[in-house]
Structure formats: C-alpha cells, structure tokens
Design an enzyme around this catalytic site. Sequence first.
Site, PDB file in Angstrom:
ATOM      1  N   ALA A  12      62.027  68.319  77.484  1.00 16.31           N
ATOM      2  CA  ALA A  12      61.523  67.175  76.715  1.00 16.31           C
ATOM      3  C   ALA A  12      61.790  65.901  77.523  1.00 16.31           C
ATOM      4  O   ALA A  12      62.799  65.808  78.239  1.00 16.31           O
ATOM      5  CB  ALA A  12      62.223  67.116  75.367  1.00 16.31           C
ATOM      6  N   GLY A  50      49.101  69.532  74.887  1.00 13.07           N
ATOM      7  CA  GLY A  50      50.170  69.782  73.923  1.00 13.07           C
ATOM      8  C   GLY A  50      49.780  69.196  72.583  1.00 13.07           C
ATOM      9  O   GLY A  50      48.597  68.947  72.333  1.00 13.07           O
ATOM     10  N   GLY A  51      50.794  68.924  71.758  1.00  8.82           N
ATOM     11  CA  GLY A  51      50.524  68.416  70.417  1.00  8.82           C
ATOM     12  C   GLY A  51      50.779  66.922  70.287  1.00  8.82           C
ATOM     13  O   GLY A  51      50.812  66.195  71.286  1.00  8.82           O
ATOM     14  N   ASP A  52      50.961  66.495  69.035  1.00 10.18           N
ATOM     15  CA  ASP A  52      51.183  65.074  68.770  1.00 10.18           C
ATOM     16  C   ASP A  52      52.466  64.566  69.445  1.00 10.18           C
ATOM     17  O   ASP A  52      52.530  63.430  69.906  1.00 10.18           O
ATOM     18  CB  ASP A  52      51.287  64.838  67.255  1.00 10.18           C
ATOM     19  CG  ASP A  52      49.982  65.144  66.551  1.00 10.18           C
ATOM     20  OD1 ASP A  52      48.915  64.882  67.134  1.00 10.18           O
ATOM     21  OD2 ASP A  52      50.019  65.649  65.412  1.00 10.18           O
ATOM     22  N   GLU A  87      55.004  61.356  73.713  1.00  7.34           N
ATOM     23  CA  GLU A  87      55.847  61.225  74.908  1.00  7.34           C
ATOM     24  C   GLU A  87      55.085  60.532  76.047  1.00  7.34           C
ATOM     25  O   GLU A  87      55.590  59.599  76.689  1.00  7.34           O
ATOM     26  CB  GLU A  87      56.313  62.617  75.350  1.00  7.34           C
ATOM     27  CG  GLU A  87      57.498  62.534  76.251  1.00  7.34           C
ATOM     28  CD  GLU A  87      57.895  63.874  76.818  1.00  7.34           C
ATOM     29  OE1 GLU A  87      57.839  64.016  78.059  1.00  7.34           O
ATOM     30  OE2 GLU A  87      58.272  64.766  76.041  1.00  7.34           O
ATOM     31  N   THR A 123      50.101  70.471  64.967  1.00 10.23           N
ATOM     32  CA  THR A 123      49.276  69.727  63.996  1.00 10.23           C
ATOM     33  C   THR A 123      48.059  69.128  64.698  1.00 10.23           C
ATOM     34  O   THR A 123      46.956  69.158  64.175  1.00 10.23           O
ATOM     35  CB  THR A 123      50.096  68.588  63.342  1.00 10.23           C
ATOM     36  OG1 THR A 123      51.354  69.079  62.928  1.00 10.23           O
ATOM     37  CG2 THR A 123      49.360  68.023  62.142  1.00 10.23           C
ATOM     38  N   ASP A 148      55.240  60.182  64.288  1.00 14.67           N
ATOM     39  CA  ASP A 148      54.326  61.052  65.035  1.00 14.67           C
ATOM     40  C   ASP A 148      54.974  62.388  65.392  1.00 14.67           C
ATOM     41  O   ASP A 148      54.778  62.929  66.484  1.00 14.67           O
ATOM     42  CB  ASP A 148      53.852  60.377  66.329  1.00 14.67           C
ATOM     43  CG  ASP A 148      52.990  59.157  66.062  1.00 14.67           C
ATOM     44  OD1 ASP A 148      52.600  58.952  64.917  1.00 14.67           O
ATOM     45  OD2 ASP A 148      52.708  58.414  67.027  1.00 14.67           O
TER      46      ASP A 148
HETATM   47  N1  LIG Z   1      59.056  71.885  78.797  1.00  9.82           N
HETATM   48  C1  LIG Z   1      59.467  71.455  77.622  1.00  9.82           C
HETATM   49  N2  LIG Z   1      60.501  72.034  76.976  1.00  9.82           N
HETATM   50  C2  LIG Z   1      60.899  71.624  75.757  1.00  9.82           C
HETATM   51  N3  LIG Z   1      60.341  70.600  75.085  1.00  9.82           N
HETATM   52  C3  LIG Z   1      59.304  69.989  75.674  1.00  9.82           C
HETATM   53  C4  LIG Z   1      58.818  70.378  76.957  1.00  9.82           C
HETATM   54  N4  LIG Z   1      57.774  69.579  77.276  1.00  9.82           N
HETATM   55  C5  LIG Z   1      57.621  68.722  76.247  1.00  9.82           C
HETATM   56  N5  LIG Z   1      58.533  68.959  75.287  1.00  9.82           N
HETATM   57  C6  LIG Z   1      58.689  68.281  73.977  1.00  9.82           C
HETATM   58  O1  LIG Z   1      58.186  69.122  72.955  1.00  9.82           O
HETATM   59  C7  LIG Z   1      57.870  68.319  71.826  1.00  9.82           C
HETATM   60  C8  LIG Z   1      56.812  68.971  70.965  1.00  9.82           C
HETATM   61  O2  LIG Z   1      55.702  69.260  71.725  1.00  9.82           O
HETATM   62  P1  LIG Z   1      54.205  69.263  71.215  1.00  9.82           P
HETATM   63  O3  LIG Z   1      53.889  68.057  70.491  1.00  9.82           O
HETATM   64  O4  LIG Z   1      53.391  69.584  72.412  1.00  9.82           O
HETATM   65  O5  LIG Z   1      54.112  70.535  70.243  1.00  9.82           O
HETATM   66  P2  LIG Z   1      54.287  70.721  68.690  1.00  9.82           P
HETATM   67  O6  LIG Z   1      55.470  69.982  68.186  1.00  9.82           O
HETATM   68  O7  LIG Z   1      54.247  72.185  68.458  1.00  9.82           O
HETATM   69  O8  LIG Z   1      52.959  70.094  68.094  1.00  9.82           O
HETATM   70  P3  LIG Z   1      52.710  68.869  67.089  1.00  9.82           P
HETATM   71  O9  LIG Z   1      53.425  67.698  67.648  1.00  9.82           O
HETATM   72  O10 LIG Z   1      51.217  68.708  67.089  1.00  9.82           O
HETATM   73  O11 LIG Z   1      53.246  69.267  65.750  1.00  9.82           O
HETATM   74  C9  LIG Z   1      57.437  66.996  72.392  1.00  9.82           C
HETATM   75  O12 LIG Z   1      58.077  65.975  71.686  1.00  9.82           O
HETATM   76  C10 LIG Z   1      57.880  67.008  73.857  1.00  9.82           C
HETATM   77  O13 LIG Z   1      58.737  65.913  74.140  1.00  9.82           O
HETATM   78  C1  LIG Z   2      49.033  72.508  48.055  1.00 12.75           C
HETATM   79  C2  LIG Z   2      49.661  71.710  49.113  1.00 12.75           C
HETATM   80  C3  LIG Z   2      48.696  70.832  49.843  1.00 12.75           C
HETATM   81  C4  LIG Z   2      49.358  70.209  50.992  1.00 12.75           C
HETATM   82  C5  LIG Z   2      48.520  69.158  51.626  1.00 12.75           C
HETATM   83  C6  LIG Z   2      49.318  68.531  52.641  1.00 12.75           C
HETATM   84  C7  LIG Z   2      48.592  67.497  53.414  1.00 12.75           C
HETATM   85  C8  LIG Z   2      49.077  67.579  54.806  1.00 12.75           C
HETATM   86  C9  LIG Z   2      48.775  66.362  55.567  1.00 12.75           C
HETATM   87  C10 LIG Z   2      49.496  66.427  56.866  1.00 12.75           C
HETATM   88  C11 LIG Z   2      49.341  65.146  57.593  1.00 12.75           C
HETATM   89  C12 LIG Z   2      50.089  65.214  58.815  1.00 12.75           C
HETATM   90  C13 LIG Z   2      50.011  63.941  59.543  1.00 12.75           C
HETATM   91  C14 LIG Z   2      50.426  64.174  60.950  1.00 12.75           C
HETATM   92  C15 LIG Z   2      51.667  64.192  61.335  1.00 12.75           C
HETATM   93  C16 LIG Z   2      52.021  64.511  62.732  1.00 12.75           C
HETATM   94  O1  LIG Z   2      52.301  63.342  63.414  1.00 12.75           O
HETATM   95  C17 LIG Z   2      53.239  65.410  62.753  1.00 12.75           C
HETATM   96  C18 LIG Z   2      53.506  65.914  64.151  1.00 12.75           C
HETATM   97  O2  LIG Z   2      52.499  66.736  64.586  1.00 12.75           O
HETATM   98  N1  LIG Z   2      53.060  66.539  61.882  1.00 12.75           N
HETATM   99  C19 LIG Z   2      53.775  66.695  60.785  1.00 12.75           C
HETATM  100  C20 LIG Z   2      53.440  67.849  59.904  1.00 12.75           C
HETATM  101  O3  LIG Z   2      54.693  65.969  60.506  1.00 12.75           O
END
Ligand SMILES: Nc1ncnc2c1ncn2[C@@H]1O[C@H](COP(=O)(O)OP(=O)(O)OP(=O)(O)O)[C@@H](O)[C@H]1O
Ligand SMILES: CCCCCCCCCCCCC/C=C/[C@@H](O)[C@H](CO)NC(C)=O
Length: 465
Positions: A96, A118-120, A125, A164, A422
Amino acid sequence: MSKLHAFTVHYIKRARNHRWRCSEITFWCIDEQLCNQWIQALKELLDSQKSRPKQLLVYINPYGGKRQGKRIYEQKVAPLFNLASISADVVITEHANHAKDNLFEVNIYKYDGIVCVGGDGMFSEVMHGLIGRIQKDSGIDQNNPKTPLAQCSIRIGIIPAGSTDCICYATVGIIDPETSALHIIVGDCQPLDVSSIHHNNTFLKYSVSLLGYGFYGDILKDSEKKRWMGPMRYDFSGFKTFLSHQYYEGTVSFQPAKGTVGSPRDKESCRTGCHICRQTKQLEEQQKNYGFEHKEVEDEWKVIKGKFLAINAVNMSCACPRSPKGLSPAAHLADGSADLILVRKCSRFNFLRYLVRHTNQDDQFDFPFVDVYRVKRFQFTSKHLEDNESDIKDVGKKRFGQFCSDHPACCCNLANSTWNCDGETLDSSAVEVRVRCQLVKLFARGIEIYKDEAAYNSSSNELLS
Ligand SMILES: Nc1ncnc2c1ncn2[C@@H]1O[C@H](COP(=O)(O)OP(=O)(O)OP(=O)(O)O)[C@@H](O)[C@H]1O
Ligand SMILES: CCCCCCCCCCCCC/C=C/[C@@H](O)[C@H](CO)NC(C)=O
Ligand SMILES: [Ca+2]
C-alpha cells in the site's frame, strides 16, 4: 488477389449499457497509390488528435477486488494500448502507498496520463500522489485548509479491478476494463471535484466519491478486517452494521452552495457535457477575470445538532452496481459542490426503507428523517469531542462503555464512528471539508445519454488506429 492492396481500420463501437467495444474493418483497393493516400490521410487525422495520450504511467494493484488486476491489464488493456501506439511504463505495486510514494519520485511531466488498475482505494492513492506532487512542485502547503490548490492537468485513467469501483461506474456508466481503456485511448477528459479534509490545520485526505460517517464508516471499519473475503466483505459488514443500528451524536455546520445551478432534489442527472458543470466553470472563469478567485466568502453557516445514523458527503452520485442511481442521484461530477446527506436516528425498519430506495426508482430523500443539502464547505464535530473540549470530563467511558456517566439512564450516545473516505479510514472524527472545483481530470466523459436503443448502433463510432 495479389494485385489488391488493403488496410485495416480499428474503431470503437458503442454497445449496450455504456459498453464500448473495439471493432475492425478492412478496406481493399486495386490502386496502390490510392490505398497509400488513404493510409496517410488516416494517420494524419489520428496525429491531429492532440488530446490522445502517447505515453502513460500505469500502476497495477495485484491485490484489489478479486485479485485480477494484472490479468485484466495484460489480457484486456495492453493489447488495445499497443494497437493505438500508446507506450506504457507499468509498475505492479508491492505494498500500500507504493504508487503514491512513487509519484513523488518519477518525472510525471513526461507522461500524458497516469492509469490505475484497481478499485476506489487504488484510485484514491494515485490521486493523492498526483495532487500532492503538483502542490509540492508548486510550493503549496496542503496543511493550510484555506490555500487554493494547483489544478492537475495530467489526467488519471481508471481500469476497474476493485470491489466497488464506484468512481469508474459514476464517470463511465459501466465497470468494464475494455470500455475504460477505450476512453483512455480516445483521450477523453472529465474534470472532477475533490474535497480536501483537514483537522486542526492538518491535512488528512482528499475525497472524490463518498465521505461517510456512521453507517458507511462502520461498514468500512468492519470490512477492513475481512479483506480475505474479497468484494463480499461489504455485504457481510453491511448486514452486520445494519443490525447494530448505531447512531452518533454531533454537530454538522455547513455553507450552502450558492452560485451553483442545480439542487440535490433535481430529477436530471449529471451526464456527458453536463450544462450545470459547464456553467459552474464559466462562473469560475468570470470570477477569475474579476479577481475574486481566491477570496473565501464568509457566507452564513447553517448548524445542525443531532443524532445521526449516517452523515454522507458525496462529490458525485456514487452510483455503483449495488446502487445504480447512487447515494445522491443528482450530484454533479464537476459543479464545485458536494451533496451532504444527513440521516437522523430512526427505526431500523425506516432505515431499511431508506437503504432499499437506493436500489429502486423511489426518492431516497423523501423521508422526514433524511435531509440533503448542496454544500461547498462543512464541518463535523462529534458530541464526544465537544464535551471533552467544553471540559465536561469523566465521560465514564471506561466504566460505562460508550454511555454518559452523568445520566446512565438517558443513554446519551458518546460513541465515535470512523469516516469512510473513498474506502479509506480517517484518523480523526472532527473534520473540516472544502470542495475544490474540478481539481483533477479523468480519462472519461461522464455517462453518455443514449436517447434510444438505435443510438448505440448509429454512425457515431470513433477511429482507433
Ligand atoms: N501491492 C499491494 N499490497 C497491498 N495493498 C495494496 C497494494 N497496492 C495497493 N494497495 C492498497 O490496497 C487498497 C485497496 O485497493 P483497491 O482499491 O484496488 O481494491 P478494493 O479495496 O478491493 O476495491 P474498492 O476500493 O473499489 O472497494 C488501496 O488503498 C491501496 O493503497
Ligand atoms: C437491502 C439493502 C440495500 C442496500 C443498498 C445499499 C446501497 C449501497 C450504496 C453503496 C455506495 C457506495 C459508495 C462508494 C463507496 C466507495 O468509496 C467505497 C470504497 O470502494 N465502498 C464502500 C462500500 O465503502
Ligand atoms: Ca460535485
């Protein structure tokens, strides 16, 4: 056939649900000179598209989401970049903050864009690295909450491979690596508002999607211990957090957004070429011309004290597959404001009704316990902290858990939640937040409007290579 000459054109074809696909067509010609003229003309046309990136820096988080980042990049994205003659320096992150730290070391100015796979959290980052680097190079101190920040002209691309992927979904309309790669290739540009978060003149973090206290903070805190579950962890922790039905006391103060055109209760959503975001930019340009640009207007503050199940500030709709219209369906990507959603203490049943409305067509703000405001700045202090600051000591936290020792029967809730920024946690519960209009740019164009089913089959395809 030996006398026939040919060339192949690769182009983008719109498919259903905002998906883009790469197609090809081969043209045959008996006249070699004519064939070469066509090739030359097409090459010149492509060269004249100055917004298209030629050199990219790519960071891949191999552990995000379902751990498919590396495979997704190699199989779906790299071949398209090659086809479009884009060269990419690829860094596979080892821990990370690897990408963030690296952005302070490399010569970022030789790249036309930074791509995160990757993700959010990975996007966050990379964004922190880029914004931080630009401020450092511009001699700007991020710790001063009042300081105007330098805009980042280097665009960020997101190849979704997280859990997400809300930032990708809310800016492209679909989570699909190939579609996102094609938006990068054609050199799309979508400005994005960024909130800066401070505590006591110390910079904490930036946020582009959800900054959530209470419900979403608690989900995140619980889900971080269950990363091994992958994307499922949010469902598990979501259910657990819903059952715990924890509320938090505190004070929210905010400055309503003036000078923005829309409202969070609008029926219209932010889409490609959004006129509300465009008007905001024009207004800002006008203010710049009149020298008002960096003046902080001390507009009146609205103060709300209460017991909240959730405090959510969103800079964009936060649409994602779990909630295709998002937490605030009418929020704008680049209007210089955030939607502040306050969900007050209510019954479990009512909170469930509120959550369910994120998934259907009903208005999630149409409840007496939900308020939504469009804001430029806000602050939050938990009651816990207010009481400490006003020298009411002996909260009896040790003896009575999270309840007030003065009135054990009254159940004043002195618990603190965590901010979900985020998808990352913040170290402080007291925050001061300012929306920075269009601070960063993405390789995206907002969600396109498909007027009818025929539109995606229309002639509006784009030339790729
Ligand atoms: N090689 C690595 N090992 C461990 N953690 C990492 C590595 N590279 C990045 N990260 C960290 O992993 C965290 C999560 O990553 P990422 O957002 O890609 O996936 P996620 O959490 O599964 O998805 P989302 O954020 O969409 O929910 C990031 O905050 C990043 O800082
Ligand atoms: C019957 C239950 C209904 C549930 C409906 C839930 C609505 C979910 C909306 C999710 C919005 C997420 C916004 C995004 C957040 C991201 O930044 C974060 C990191 O990926 N994700 C989460 C889950 O915190
Ligand atoms: Ca906004």
